[in-house]
Design a protein around this motif. Sequence first.
Motif, PDB file in Angstrom:
ATOM      1  N   ALA A  87     -13.553  11.299  -7.655  1.00  0.00           N
ATOM      2  CA  ALA A  87     -13.373  12.684  -8.080  1.00  0.00           C
ATOM      3  C   ALA A  87     -13.884  12.823  -9.506  1.00  0.00           C
ATOM      4  N   VAL A  88     -14.784  13.781  -9.709  1.00  0.00           N
ATOM      5  CA  VAL A  88     -15.488  13.887 -10.989  1.00  0.00           C
ATOM      6  C   VAL A  88     -15.068  15.161 -11.721  1.00  0.00           C
ATOM      7  N   GLY A  89     -14.426  14.977 -12.865  1.00  0.00           N
ATOM      8  CA  GLY A  89     -14.024  16.082 -13.714  1.00  0.00           C
ATOM      9  C   GLY A  89     -15.138  16.513 -14.650  1.00  0.00           C
ATOM     10  N   GLY A  90     -14.783  17.335 -15.653  1.00  0.00           N
ATOM     11  CA  GLY A  90     -15.827  17.907 -16.483  1.00  0.00           C
ATOM     12  C   GLY A  90     -15.464  17.996 -17.951  1.00  0.00           C
TER      13      GLY A  90
ATOM     14  N   GLY B 281      -5.694  27.926 -19.001  1.00  0.00           N
ATOM     15  CA  GLY B 281      -6.021  27.710 -17.596  1.00  0.00           C
ATOM     16  C   GLY B 281      -6.929  28.793 -17.039  1.00  0.00           C
ATOM     17  N   GLY B 282      -7.204  28.689 -15.747  1.00  0.00           N
ATOM     18  CA  GLY B 282      -8.026  29.692 -15.071  1.00  0.00           C
ATOM     19  C   GLY B 282      -9.487  29.355 -14.968  1.00  0.00           C
ATOM     20  N   ASN B 283      -9.995  28.524 -15.868  1.00  0.00           N
ATOM     21  CA  ASN B 283     -11.364  28.027 -15.754  1.00  0.00           C
ATOM     22  C   ASN B 283     -11.426  26.643 -16.371  1.00  0.00           C
ATOM     23  N   GLY B 284     -12.477  25.940 -16.037  1.00  0.00           N
ATOM     24  CA  GLY B 284     -12.622  24.574 -16.512  1.00  0.00           C
ATOM     25  C   GLY B 284     -12.479  23.576 -15.370  1.00  0.00           C
ATOM     26  N   ALA B 285     -12.566  22.296 -15.723  1.00  0.00           N
ATOM     27  CA  ALA B 285     -12.523  21.234 -14.717  1.00  0.00           C
ATOM     28  C   ALA B 285     -11.195  21.238 -13.967  1.00  0.00           C
TER      29      ALA B 285
END
Length: 398
Positions: free
Chosen positions: A241-244, A266-270
């Motif tokens: 699993a690849v985060g950002g 929250g709401g956007n991002g990895a």
Amino acid sequence: MSLLALVTGGLLAATPSVAAQQPASPAASHVKHLCAKPAKPGMMHCLALARTDVKQHRGISADAAAAPSGYGPADLQSAYNLPANAGSGATVAIVDAQDDPNAESDLATYRQTYGLPECSTANGCFSKVDQNGGTNYPTADSGWAGEISLDVDMVSAVCPQCHILLVEANSANMSDLGAAVNQAVSMGAKYVSNSYGGSEDSTDAQSDSAYFNHPGVAITVSSGDSGYGTEYPAASQYVTAVGGTSLSRDSSSRGWSESVWGSSAGGNGAGSGCSAYDPKPSWQTDTGCTNRTVADVSAVADPATGLAVYDTYQASGWNVYGGTSASSPIIAGVYALAGTPSANSTPASFPYANTSALNDVTSGANGSCSPSYLCTAGTGYDGPTGLGTPNGTAAFTG
């Protein structure tokens, strides 16, 4: 498609031979989702985001002012300490839904712009098949075409010597995408990137065994673009699993710094978190989640520190894209640089055995949660960035 406002550093245009530059002060960066979120269980959506505040243009230009914005191959190789000449003959498979009619020609423009070796059907480097291995391609779709362009360009940037196998699923249903994963493996790919996701549900265990249990194959999956919260198939116990991250140049000895892509609001991002259904794999040892924890590792995904991508199917050519759709093919390419996994190995476990060969990301968050490490970066393992980002290839070998 919804518009998001992300307040981070923007990118200025850079010539193909020079690393991308960043402005000294923050700027508002607007993005759009290339694919709509799925309306029902079992459906997936691509996780690519496109900048809407970057001037687009077509073709290859000698004019520096018209050069692509966003990070290119030299930037990624520098940021992640990657060899330029490894991976010869390795095949990285890209699994996406729908068809991109311009995939090969757009890839040629990207590679020519950055001086990368040709990768075409004619020289055997590039191939495109449907989910059954034939040429009965699915219906073309502009959103997924942008996703495909991002994926093949990122593999090219990280592993210029790799071959690329594009497998196009008939639809964004998990059963079709899963069939495409199996097709990629049956055609010999040892590295398979999946830049899509959807809601977890009680059928995930069956999908795990049917589509993702391939010992000796490195299967990477994007963790999601909506901040804290888990998606499938990133939650599969059999995948990486690849985060950002947000990636910026700095004056450190590395020359780069990274933080979690996202914010504590929250709401956007990895994406990250604790799976509701998938069991914890034996190689994962964090104690705040008794099931599978997302993510394992990470790479650049923030569109505000995004990647140059060339896409002309109902699109305008050079764009700046981001999302964990970018980080998944980047990590698949790093696995390919590292060498073929042994036949019965579990490549997702490799980074856990060599954490010193990763850049630990220790700042930033993608939401609010308890325990906090599931959404907030810190020393060692955390949800949004996993164990960190590549520092060479040693963490991706068995």
